[in-house]
Design a protein around this motif. Structure first.
Motif, PDB file in Angstrom:
ATOM      1  N   PRO A 134      -8.102  12.305  -6.606  1.00 48.68           N
ATOM      2  CA  PRO A 134      -7.765  10.976  -7.132  1.00 48.68           C
ATOM      3  C   PRO A 134      -7.584   9.953  -6.022  1.00 48.68           C
ATOM      4  N   SER A 136      -5.709   7.050  -4.075  1.00 44.65           N
ATOM      5  CA  SER A 136      -4.368   6.470  -3.890  1.00 44.65           C
ATOM      6  C   SER A 136      -4.529   5.088  -3.258  1.00 44.65           C
ATOM      7  N   SER A 139      -6.199   4.949  -0.020  1.00 46.76           N
ATOM      8  CA  SER A 139      -7.625   5.324   0.097  1.00 46.76           C
ATOM      9  C   SER A 139      -8.383   4.168   0.731  1.00 46.76           C
ATOM     10  N   ASP A 230     -11.273   6.467 -15.144  1.00 46.25           N
ATOM     11  CA  ASP A 230      -9.864   6.557 -15.537  1.00 46.25           C
ATOM     12  C   ASP A 230      -9.604   5.452 -16.553  1.00 46.25           C
ATOM     13  N   ASN A 258      -1.846   1.090  -7.926  1.00 47.71           N
ATOM     14  CA  ASN A 258      -2.923   1.497  -8.849  1.00 47.71           C
ATOM     15  C   ASN A 258      -2.333   1.574 -10.249  1.00 47.71           C
ATOM     16  N   GLY A 262      -4.490   8.574 -14.134  1.00 48.30           N
ATOM     17  CA  GLY A 262      -4.622   9.776 -13.298  1.00 48.30           C
ATOM     18  C   GLY A 262      -5.521  10.817 -13.940  1.00 48.30           C
ATOM     19  N   ASP A 300      -4.678   8.021  -8.537  1.00 49.79           N
ATOM     20  CA  ASP A 300      -3.385   8.678  -8.298  1.00 49.79           C
ATOM     21  C   ASP A 300      -2.348   7.575  -8.545  1.00 49.79           C
ATOM     22  N   SER A 302       0.868   7.732  -8.743  1.00 47.64           N
ATOM     23  CA  SER A 302       2.251   8.161  -8.462  1.00 47.64           C
ATOM     24  C   SER A 302       3.115   7.075  -7.830  1.00 47.64           C
TER      25      SER A 302
END
Ligand code: WQD
Length: 344
Positions: A134, A136, A139, A230, A258, A262, A300, A302
């Protein structure tokens, strides 16, 4: 008050509903270049709340000044911008003018009125073709078209503005693939002409406006060979803006998030999900890959989960069900928009 630019648009209108339902005051602007006044009307109908709306472009600094002098604006959510990848390739100047210069005009007026809280509508398209998933926020970014470049350039401009004056609180939201509609079916995605995006196209095939879906490529390195994205419910996305407003007011500085689930789904999985909720057969044929397309892209999320305490809650079947409900209730989208006699 929160100024919402591009408020009549797909994500803008859904965000206005969540802001109003949270008793946050808004001032809304839109030039209707890719939206209809109908959506503003329906936001008021859904929420039962009135708010000031002005038909205008962010390029009109005189009207912007009027708004900042007339209303006590504390923060801005900036949605206004063109968003077609294909159109940006054929007409880059239109995209750089509106998306970049429009943002510069807005920032100038915000600075003049000492309003330094901004949420910017960015996009996962700034990641280009990701080397791994994924994705992040750390990235690598790398754009492949003028639309994506306009988003990345604005991101860097906003980073420089914060670095030059730490009083600026700026949240960049990188959206993955927003789909679906408000559960009432009163507002939804209303593309002009042939939909570029998958979901509205699938929906128009389901209701019989279009004959079949062209599946662009079935030779990607995915479970069924079709592109994976996604998909996130537009209401979950809208709620991410509410959480970002709360974050801004903690003097958060410069932040990037983001907004995705996910979870990736392929084109064929989306078609199957839509057939299930609509109980319609959706014909499709495999066509060559669309230029500029990537194979797999999912988030991602998170950092947003932890720092915004925000989670995408709705699953693919609910996204498709709400999109289908919007389609059935509005077979030809919003009626052609009436020109709004703005207050200005
Ligand atoms: C999704 C998948 C296609 C149409 C774009 C922008 C992005 C954001 C969302 C603005 C891909 C396939 C599509 C069709 C198909 N927009 N597809 N047949 O390209 O991921 O993202 O829209 O912020 O910035 O880049 O979305 O819906 O166009 O495509 O097979 O008729 O569906 O190849 O795999 P995309 P999409």
């Amino acid at each position: 008050m929160i100024l919402v630019t591009g408020a009549a648009g797909y994500i803008g209108s859904h965000t206005c509903v969540e802001l109003l339902n949270s008793d946050l005051g808004i001032v809304a602007i839109d030039d209707f270049s890719n939206s209809s006044f109908q959506s503003i009307d329906r936001v008021q109908k859904i929420t039962g709340k009135k708010f000031d709306f002005y038909e205008m472009s962010v390029m009109d600094t005189e009207k912007l000044e009027m708004i900042f002098s007339r209303h006590n604006i504390q923060a801005v959510i900036h949605f206004a911008g063109y968003k077609s990848v294909s159109e940006s390739v054929t007409n880059p100047l239109k995209y750089y003018q509106n998306n970049i210069t429009g943002t510069l005009f807005l920032i100038e007026v915000m600075k003049k009125y000492n309003v330094k809280n901004l949420i910017f509508s960015s996009s996962a398209t700034v990641y280009g073709n990701p080397t791994n998933v994924p994705i992040s926020e750390n990235s690598k970014v790398g754009v492949t078209n003028p639309y994506g470049r306009s988003k990345l350039i604005v991101e860097e401009i906003l980073r420089d503005i914060h670095n030059s004056d730490n009083d600026w609180n700026i949240v960049l939201l990188r959206y993955f693939n927003p789909i679906g509609a408000h559960k009432t079916g009163e507002i939804g995605e209303d593309p002009k002409g042939r939909p570029n995006n998958l979901l509205p196209y699938v929906s128009q095939v389901a209701i019989g406006i279009r004959e079949k879906v062209s599946v662009f490529g079935n030779d990607y390195d995915t479970t069924d060979g079709t592109g994976v994205r996604d998909y996130i419910h537009v209401v979950d996305l809208a709620k991410g803006h509410l959480k970002s407003i709360e974050k801004l007011y903690t003097q958060c500085g410069f932040k990037i998030y983001n907004l995705g689930t996910g979870q990736g789904y392929s084109v064929l999985e989306v078609i199957q999900a839509f057939e299930k909720v609509s109980n319609r057969k959706i014909d499709y044929t495999f066509e060559p890959r669309r230029s500029g397309d990537i194979g797999i892209c999912y988030a991602d999320p998170s950092r947003a989960n932890v720092e915004l305490k925000w989670y995408a809650e709705k699953k693919l079947d609910e996204m498709c069900r709400d999109a289908w409900n919007w389609q059935v209730k509005n077979p030809d989208g919003y009626k052609s928009h009436s020109v709004y006699e703005g207050i200005l």
